[in-house]
Design an enzyme around this catalytic site. Structure first.
Site, short mmCIF file in Angstrom:
data_model
loop_
_atom_site.label_atom_id
_atom_site.label_comp_id
_atom_site.label_asym_id
_atom_site.label_seq_id
_atom_site.Cartn_x
_atom_site.Cartn_y
_atom_site.Cartn_z
N GLY A 30 23.32 25.63 34.26
CA GLY A 30 24.48 25.32 33.63
C GLY A 30 24.87 26.29 32.69
CB THR B 144 25.69 20.50 34.10
OG1 THR B 144 25.89 19.62 33.10
CG2 THR B 144 26.91 21.32 34.41
CB ILE B 145 24.18 15.41 35.04
CG1 ILE B 145 23.59 15.28 33.81
CG2 ILE B 145 22.82 15.41 35.98
CD1 ILE B 145 23.13 14.06 33.15
CG ASP B 146 26.36 16.99 30.15
OD1 ASP B 146 25.60 15.93 30.68
OD2 ASP B 146 25.84 17.71 29.30
NE ARG C 34 22.94 19.09 24.43
CZ ARG C 34 22.23 19.25 23.57
NH1 ARG C 34 22.64 19.84 22.35
NH2 ARG C 34 21.00 18.64 23.48
CD GLU D 227 23.30 13.47 25.56
OE1 GLU D 227 22.15 13.00 25.38
OE2 GLU D 227 23.61 14.38 26.17
CD GLN E 144 22.94 8.94 31.74
OE1 GLN E 144 24.15 9.22 31.60
NE2 GLN E 144 21.84 9.06 31.00
O1 F6P Z 1 23.02 19.24 30.14
C1 F6P Z 1 22.49 17.98 30.65
C2 F6P Z 1 21.76 17.36 29.72
O2 F6P Z 1 21.52 16.16 30.52
C3 F6P Z 1 22.85 16.63 28.44
O3 F6P Z 1 23.44 15.57 28.75
C4 F6P Z 1 21.49 16.12 27.56
O4 F6P Z 1 21.92 16.38 26.25
C5 F6P Z 1 20.44 17.25 27.84
O5 F6P Z 1 20.61 17.69 29.07
C6 F6P Z 1 19.17 16.65 27.49
O6 F6P Z 1 18.24 17.68 27.88
P1 F6P Z 1 16.36 17.39 27.74
O7 F6P Z 1 16.38 16.18 27.42
O8 F6P Z 1 16.11 18.00 29.10
O9 F6P Z 1 16.34 18.27 26.71
#
Ligand code: F6P
Length: 369
Positions: free
Chosen positions: A119, A142-144, A188, A239, A292
């Protein structure tokens, strides 16, 4: 002598990473000249650690891999070549710049190029590696879906599908119990997963990071749903959402080398705000979290990831380094890394999806009371 490519997957895992790896290996195997593809284990840690961990990725190893979630070469969202965590004698940690070591090893091992699948954070590292003279091609994941240079990143459609299926399940239980359900999804900085899920699932309220919410507006929408006789209400919240004048909800990272705040809990915060405003209905919160990102990619993501893998190999073959593979309908193309990491892809207030959601009565929390 064989050409050699080092492949790394960085950042959070994402459905489709393995399909990219498979695409690279399969495409390379069609060449007349010999190309060997190597996986750097756990992002660049594999080449940075004292005991190097790099594995050759053969055709047998990638056979059928497009279906498998996660990444067979592991990943991490901590550290990296420019901030590598090293333990001091007193037990504390310091960050060491190991980029020179990486370059030396990369050259000594005879690699032609790196393909870095990741990402925005990972692609910033790609750019830094390029700037110290390591030939890099980036692949966006990235899933975002928050990278601006590509229409879509792989993994996003899978995340939306998972979230929508979960949402559908919450709707039937909300309806049966006359409840309010708040479903917290990932996202995020960008609300794409929340927005797509809210429209696909038919949410009454959608709260995203880009549009700060007023809890009173949400409370009013809930009351309207009950007054109108619907008797239940479903909310999707990203989130990274924040109330007007407020801040994101989460906690400081605890893992060594992690520099990102760990988001989570905004759904519970919203619930409390609604209770404080006097919403008397039974409110339940479900946090989908890493569900997800896990499991098998949907067909769309398998296809996009395969296209990205094939294109990434071709860019290396053509020595078109310093670029990020992108999808710009209808083409799989590429843009300079520098341009690719400039701005995130966020939901704009005038996006047609926001217009559509508002057009079916969905509330974002910014409406007047
Ligand atoms: O960037 C992808 C993502 O899934 C965000 O939506 C999320 O905030 C983050 O990664 C969480 O990542 P991890 O729990 O692996 O630190």
């Amino acid at each position: 002598m064989a050409h050699k490519i080092l492949v790394a997957t960085g950042g959070g895992d994402c459905p489709g990473l393995n399909a990219v790896i498979r695409g690279i290996v399969k495409r390379a195997s069609l060449e007349k000249e010999e190309w060997k593809i190597y996986g750097c284990i756990e992002s660049f840690n594999g080449i940075l650690k004292d005991d190097v961990e790099i594995v050759e990725l053969t055709e047998e190893m990638v056979s059928g891999l497009h279906v498998k979630g996660g990444t067979i070469i592991k990943t991490t969202n901590k550290g990296g070549p420019f901030h590598f965590p090293v333990r001091r004698q007193d037990g504390s940690w310091e960050m060491e710049d190991r980029s020179t070591l990486m370059k030396r090893r990369f050259e000594n091992m005879g690699f032609d190029a790196v393909i870095n699948i990741g990402g925005d954070g990972s692609q910033r590292i790609s750019l830094q590696l390029l700037n110290i003279g390591i030939p890099v091609v980036g692949v966006p994941k990235t899933i975002d879906n928050d990278l601006s240079s590509t229409d879509f990143t792989f993994g996003f459609q899978t995340a939306v599908q998972i979230a929508t299926e979960a949402f559908d399940k919450l709707v039937t239980t909300a309806e049966s119990h006359n409840r309010v359900f708040i479903m917290e999804v990932m996202g995020r900085d960008a609300g794409w997963i929340a927005l797509h899920t809210a429209i696909a699932g038919g949410a009454d309220v959608c709260i995203i990071p880009e549009i700060p919410y007023n809890p009173e507006v949400v409370a009013k929408k809930i009351e309207t749903r009950y007054k109108d006789g619907k008797g239940f209400c479903n909310i999707v919240i990203a989130e990274g959402a924040k109330r007007v004048g407020g801040d994101v909800v989460g906690h400081a990272p605890t893992a060594v080398g992690d520099r990102h705040i760990k988001l989570g809990g905004v759904g519970d915060v919203l619930k409390q705000e609604l209770v404080d405003l006097g919403v008397g209905h039974d409110i339940r919160v479900t946090v989908l979290g890493h569900l997800q990102r896990g499991g098998t990619p949907v067909a769309y993501d398998r296809i996009l990831a395969t296209e990205f893998g094939v294109k990434a190999f071709e860019l290396v073959k053509e020595k078109k380094y310093g670029n990020l593979v992108v999808y710009r309908h209808p083409e799989i193309s590429y843009v300079p890394l520098e341009e690719a990491v400039k701005e995130p892809h966020l939901v704009r207030y005038d996006d047609y999806l926001v217009h559509t959601a508002k057009g079916i009565g969905m509330v974002f929390g910014d409406e007047s009371i």
